[in-house]
Design a protein around this motif. Structure first.
Motif, PDB file in Angstrom:
ATOM      1  N   UNK A  97      24.210   1.422  -1.327  1.00  0.00           N
ATOM      2  CA  UNK A  97      23.950  -0.027  -1.896  1.00  0.00           C
ATOM      3  C   UNK A  97      24.775  -0.952  -1.101  1.00  0.00           C
ATOM      4  N   UNK A  98      24.100  -1.394   0.518  1.00  0.00           N
ATOM      5  CA  UNK A  98      25.303  -2.093   1.548  1.00  0.00           C
ATOM      6  C   UNK A  98      23.970  -3.521   1.101  1.00  0.00           C
ATOM      7  N   UNK A  99      24.213  -4.724   1.239  1.00  0.00           N
ATOM      8  CA  UNK A  99      23.505  -5.704   1.676  1.00  0.00           C
ATOM      9  C   UNK A  99      23.670  -5.515   3.231  1.00  0.00           C
ATOM     10  N   UNK A 100      22.107  -5.372   3.800  1.00  0.00           N
ATOM     11  CA  UNK A 100      22.009  -5.746   5.263  1.00  0.00           C
ATOM     12  C   UNK A 100      22.765  -7.069   5.785  1.00  0.00           C
ATOM     13  N   UNK A 125      23.490   2.070  -9.599  1.00  0.00           N
ATOM     14  CA  UNK A 125      24.047   0.789 -10.220  1.00  0.00           C
ATOM     15  C   UNK A 125      24.015  -0.066  -9.822  1.00  0.00           C
ATOM     16  N   UNK A 126      24.891   0.147  -8.789  1.00  0.00           N
ATOM     17  CA  UNK A 126      25.455  -0.596  -7.779  1.00  0.00           C
ATOM     18  C   UNK A 126      23.848  -1.394  -6.598  1.00  0.00           C
ATOM     19  N   UNK A 128      21.246  -1.919  -8.445  1.00  0.00           N
ATOM     20  CA  UNK A 128      20.412  -2.633  -9.060  1.00  0.00           C
ATOM     21  C   UNK A 128      21.350  -4.205  -9.148  1.00  0.00           C
ATOM     22  N   UNK A 129      22.134  -4.204  -9.625  1.00  0.00           N
ATOM     23  CA  UNK A 129      23.292  -5.578  -9.320  1.00  0.00           C
ATOM     24  C   UNK A 129      23.503  -6.324  -7.777  1.00  0.00           C
ATOM     25  N   UNK A 130      22.502  -5.290  -6.402  1.00  0.00           N
ATOM     26  CA  UNK A 130      22.919  -5.681  -5.004  1.00  0.00           C
ATOM     27  C   UNK A 130      21.147  -6.068  -5.332  1.00  0.00           C
ATOM     28  N   UNK A 131      20.229  -6.044  -6.160  1.00  0.00           N
ATOM     29  CA  UNK A 131      19.228  -6.876  -5.978  1.00  0.00           C
ATOM     30  C   UNK A 131      18.855  -8.259  -7.003  1.00  0.00           C
TER      31      UNK A 131
END
Length: 199
Positions: A97-100, A125-126, A128-131
């Motif tokens: 779930x890392x942000x590019x 879960x992380x 979905x939160x990132x999206x």
């Protein structure tokens, strides 16, 4: 507990291990995915698990720009070669779930195709939160899963679909499109729900 496959080894042994470029299942799934997008054009799409780049190549026809990412360095190399003729598409390695780091603006289309069940629950879960964090206010999210549970996945596609729906609804997203058949499940969600229907 299931452990996700070694994608680098899989792609090194076979540059198209799921026959994305040739199988009827994959061609049909891509056609239905594209038909499920409610807008004719998008400004900036993020394909968050691009694999060999087949879906990203089709998104290029509907988007001004596409960022295609994958956790596998081998897949990124394959996609880079596959997508090189499309200047509106860029490819980089990134692991959910890392942000590019290349995600420098908010996408108005995010695609999670055949990836979420390979993530453990905390990473889902992380993600979905990132999206929810990175998406543009008018963004659509397209989620596609093979309906059963892959033997090397943490959950079935149907279970992840239901989980995504509950989580996204709690975050203020509404489902616009649902496609369910014996092979795969697909949904499109948005925070920008239309006020008029059929216009």
């Amino acid at each position: 507990m299931s452990i996700a496959p070694d994608f680098d080894s899989m792609y090194a042994a076979d540059p198209d291990p799921w026959e994305v470029a040739t199988s009827w299942y994959e061609r049909r799934k891509i056609d239905i995915a594209l038909a499920s997008l409610r807008r004719q054009r998008y400004r900036f799409a993020w394909d968050a698990a691009c694999g060999t780049g087949e879906l990203a190549s089709h998104l290029a026809g509907r988007c001004e720009r596409v960022l295609a990412t994958d956790m596998s360095a081998v897949a990124v190399s394959l996609s880079t070669r596959r997508l090189q003729p499309l200047p509106q598409v860029s490819v980089t390695q990134s692991h959910l779930p890392s942000k590019p780091t290349a995600l420098e603006e908010r996408p108005d289309l995010i695609v999670l195709s055949e990836v979420m069940y390979y993530l453990p629950p905390a990473d889902r879960a992380a993600t979905y939160a990132l999206v929810d964090e990175v998406a543009a206010p008018e963004a659509d999210l397209l989620l596609v899963n093979w309906a059963p549970q892959p033997e090397d996945a943490y959950a079935s596609g149907l279970a992840v679909f239901n989980e995504a729906n509950d989580t996204l609804n709690a975050l203020g997203w509404g489902r616009l499109v649902t496609h369910t058949d014996i092979e795969f499940v697909l949904g499109c969600w948005s925070r920008d729900l239309p006020e008029t229907i059929g216009r």
